[in-house]
Write a protein that holds these residues in place. Sequence first.
Motif, PDB file in Angstrom:
ATOM      1  N   GLY A 202       0.764  -1.239   0.000  1.00  0.00           N
ATOM      2  CA  GLY A 202       0.000   0.000   0.000  1.00  0.00           C
ATOM      3  C   GLY A 202       0.793   1.286   0.000  1.00  0.00           C
ATOM      4  N   LEU A 203       2.111   1.226  -0.199  1.00  0.00           N
ATOM      5  CA  LEU A 203       2.929   2.431  -0.159  1.00  0.00           C
ATOM      6  C   LEU A 203       3.136   3.003  -1.559  1.00  0.00           C
ATOM      7  N   TYR A 204       3.196   4.323  -1.656  1.00  0.00           N
ATOM      8  CA  TYR A 204       3.590   4.966  -2.902  1.00  0.00           C
ATOM      9  C   TYR A 204       4.960   5.622  -2.721  1.00  0.00           C
ATOM     10  N   PHE A 205       5.590   5.970  -3.855  1.00  0.00           N
ATOM     11  CA  PHE A 205       6.938   6.531  -3.825  1.00  0.00           C
ATOM     12  C   PHE A 205       6.947   7.919  -4.454  1.00  0.00           C
ATOM     13  N   VAL A 206       7.648   8.843  -3.820  1.00  0.00           N
ATOM     14  CA  VAL A 206       7.874  10.178  -4.369  1.00  0.00           C
ATOM     15  C   VAL A 206       9.373  10.355  -4.579  1.00  0.00           C
ATOM     16  N   ASP A 207       9.773  10.545  -5.822  1.00  0.00           N
ATOM     17  CA  ASP A 207      11.181  10.820  -6.115  1.00  0.00           C
ATOM     18  C   ASP A 207      11.436  12.298  -5.842  1.00  0.00           C
ATOM     19  N   SER A 208      12.257  12.567  -4.831  1.00  0.00           N
ATOM     20  CA  SER A 208      12.584  13.962  -4.514  1.00  0.00           C
ATOM     21  C   SER A 208      13.415  14.601  -5.612  1.00  0.00           C
ATOM     22  N   TYR A 209      13.917  13.793  -6.519  1.00  0.00           N
ATOM     23  CA  TYR A 209      14.554  14.223  -7.766  1.00  0.00           C
ATOM     24  C   TYR A 209      15.723  15.164  -7.517  1.00  0.00           C
ATOM     25  N   THR A 210      16.684  14.631  -6.740  1.00  0.00           N
ATOM     26  CA  THR A 210      17.889  15.405  -6.445  1.00  0.00           C
ATOM     27  C   THR A 210      18.930  15.293  -7.555  1.00  0.00           C
ATOM     28  N   THR A 211      18.640  14.484  -8.568  1.00  0.00           N
ATOM     29  CA  THR A 211      19.492  14.412  -9.752  1.00  0.00           C
ATOM     30  C   THR A 211      18.639  14.114 -10.977  1.00  0.00           C
ATOM     31  N   HIS A 212      18.985  14.737 -12.095  1.00  0.00           N
ATOM     32  CA  HIS A 212      18.269  14.477 -13.345  1.00  0.00           C
ATOM     33  C   HIS A 212      18.570  13.078 -13.880  1.00  0.00           C
ATOM     34  N   HIS A 213      19.550  12.410 -13.279  1.00  0.00           N
ATOM     35  CA  HIS A 213      19.909  11.061 -13.706  1.00  0.00           C
ATOM     36  C   HIS A 213      19.165   9.986 -12.913  1.00  0.00           C
ATOM     37  N   SER A 214      18.234  10.397 -12.077  1.00  0.00           N
ATOM     38  CA  SER A 214      17.493   9.429 -11.270  1.00  0.00           C
ATOM     39  C   SER A 214      16.712   8.460 -12.156  1.00  0.00           C
ATOM     40  N   VAL A 215      16.764   7.168 -11.781  1.00  0.00           N
ATOM     41  CA  VAL A 215      15.970   6.146 -12.473  1.00  0.00           C
ATOM     42  C   VAL A 215      14.831   5.652 -11.587  1.00  0.00           C
ATOM     43  N   ALA A 216      14.654   6.279 -10.426  1.00  0.00           N
ATOM     44  CA  ALA A 216      13.704   5.775  -9.434  1.00  0.00           C
ATOM     45  C   ALA A 216      12.283   5.700  -9.974  1.00  0.00           C
ATOM     46  N   LEU A 217      11.855   6.739 -10.685  1.00  0.00           N
ATOM     47  CA  LEU A 217      10.483   6.755 -11.188  1.00  0.00           C
ATOM     48  C   LEU A 217      10.266   5.646 -12.217  1.00  0.00           C
ATOM     49  N   ARG A 218      11.252   5.439 -13.070  1.00  0.00           N
ATOM     50  CA  ARG A 218      11.132   4.372 -14.077  1.00  0.00           C
ATOM     51  C   ARG A 218      11.070   3.000 -13.421  1.00  0.00           C
ATOM     52  N   ILE A 219      11.935   2.769 -12.443  1.00  0.00           N
ATOM     53  CA  ILE A 219      11.948   1.474 -11.773  1.00  0.00           C
ATOM     54  C   ILE A 219      10.638   1.251 -11.016  1.00  0.00           C
ATOM     55  N   ALA A 220      10.131   2.296 -10.367  1.00  0.00           N
ATOM     56  CA  ALA A 220       8.846   2.178  -9.667  1.00  0.00           C
ATOM     57  C   ALA A 220       7.746   1.785 -10.644  1.00  0.00           C
ATOM     58  N   SER A 221       7.716   2.433 -11.808  1.00  0.00           N
ATOM     59  CA  SER A 221       6.698   2.125 -12.807  1.00  0.00           C
ATOM     60  C   SER A 221       6.815   0.685 -13.290  1.00  0.00           C
ATOM     61  N   GLU A 222       8.037   0.242 -13.543  1.00  0.00           N
ATOM     62  CA  GLU A 222       8.257  -1.127 -14.022  1.00  0.00           C
ATOM     63  C   GLU A 222       7.829  -2.172 -12.991  1.00  0.00           C
TER      64      GLU A 222
END
Length: 245
Positions: A149-169
């Motif tokens: 039941g948890l969601y993720f917010v990428d604080s986006y401290t780098t433009h090279h972050s892959v966190a959002l893509r990995i979360a989606s996958e």
Amino acid sequence: MTLGQFRAAAILLLLASQSFAQSTPRIAIIIDDLGYHLSAGHRAVALPGPVACAILPGTPGSVQLAQAAWQSGKEVLLHLPMQSMHGQGAVEPGSITLDTTRQGLADTFANALATVPFAVGVNSHRGSLLTRHPGHMGWLMEEMLRAGGLYFVDSYTTHHSVALRIASEQGVPAIKRVVLLDSDPAPEMVEREFERLKAMARERVLAVAIGHPYPGTLAFLERAIPALVEEGIELVPLRELIQFP
């Protein structure tokens, strides 16, 4: 008017109202770095509207502030420390680094989550190095799914972050921050960034901002949030901006 005509009119009215709701600019605001200073934390919790409270794990006020935020109807986030590019400051409780093993990450995440009760989501603290790495981000998303039941917010401290893509996958509901309100905490700069947030919301329909419990930021938001309604902008909980599977 016949019953059929009445139903058709009702459907058209419903569709029109939904279209209007979807076109209303919406913003979400997160206050990060809560947990060390109780007075600032309680002031953040008391902000008007559904401002999310991101609480650092293992801090002196983590449990108390999480409970206060939950009782106030605020969303509680685990503000999870992650390794940065430049090794800023001392290693904080609950930190995940490139040296953290798969089992170490699982244990660290579980322990961190236990110190921030009522958390409904996770957002990254620092992390300009770790969020570049698909392996560690994948492990984190697996643990979030296991917690449920948890969601993720990428604080986006780098433009090279892959966190959002990995979360989606991996099927983890996620969104990223688009405006940092107080990288420069000067009052005029906070106001400028808030205006930019509103402009982005009008353009994109939704936008997420992060601020910190600085006295100037909190004082500004105490004044600015109540005025949003007159500007036709809605402050909403994060969960209303996130696509859930």
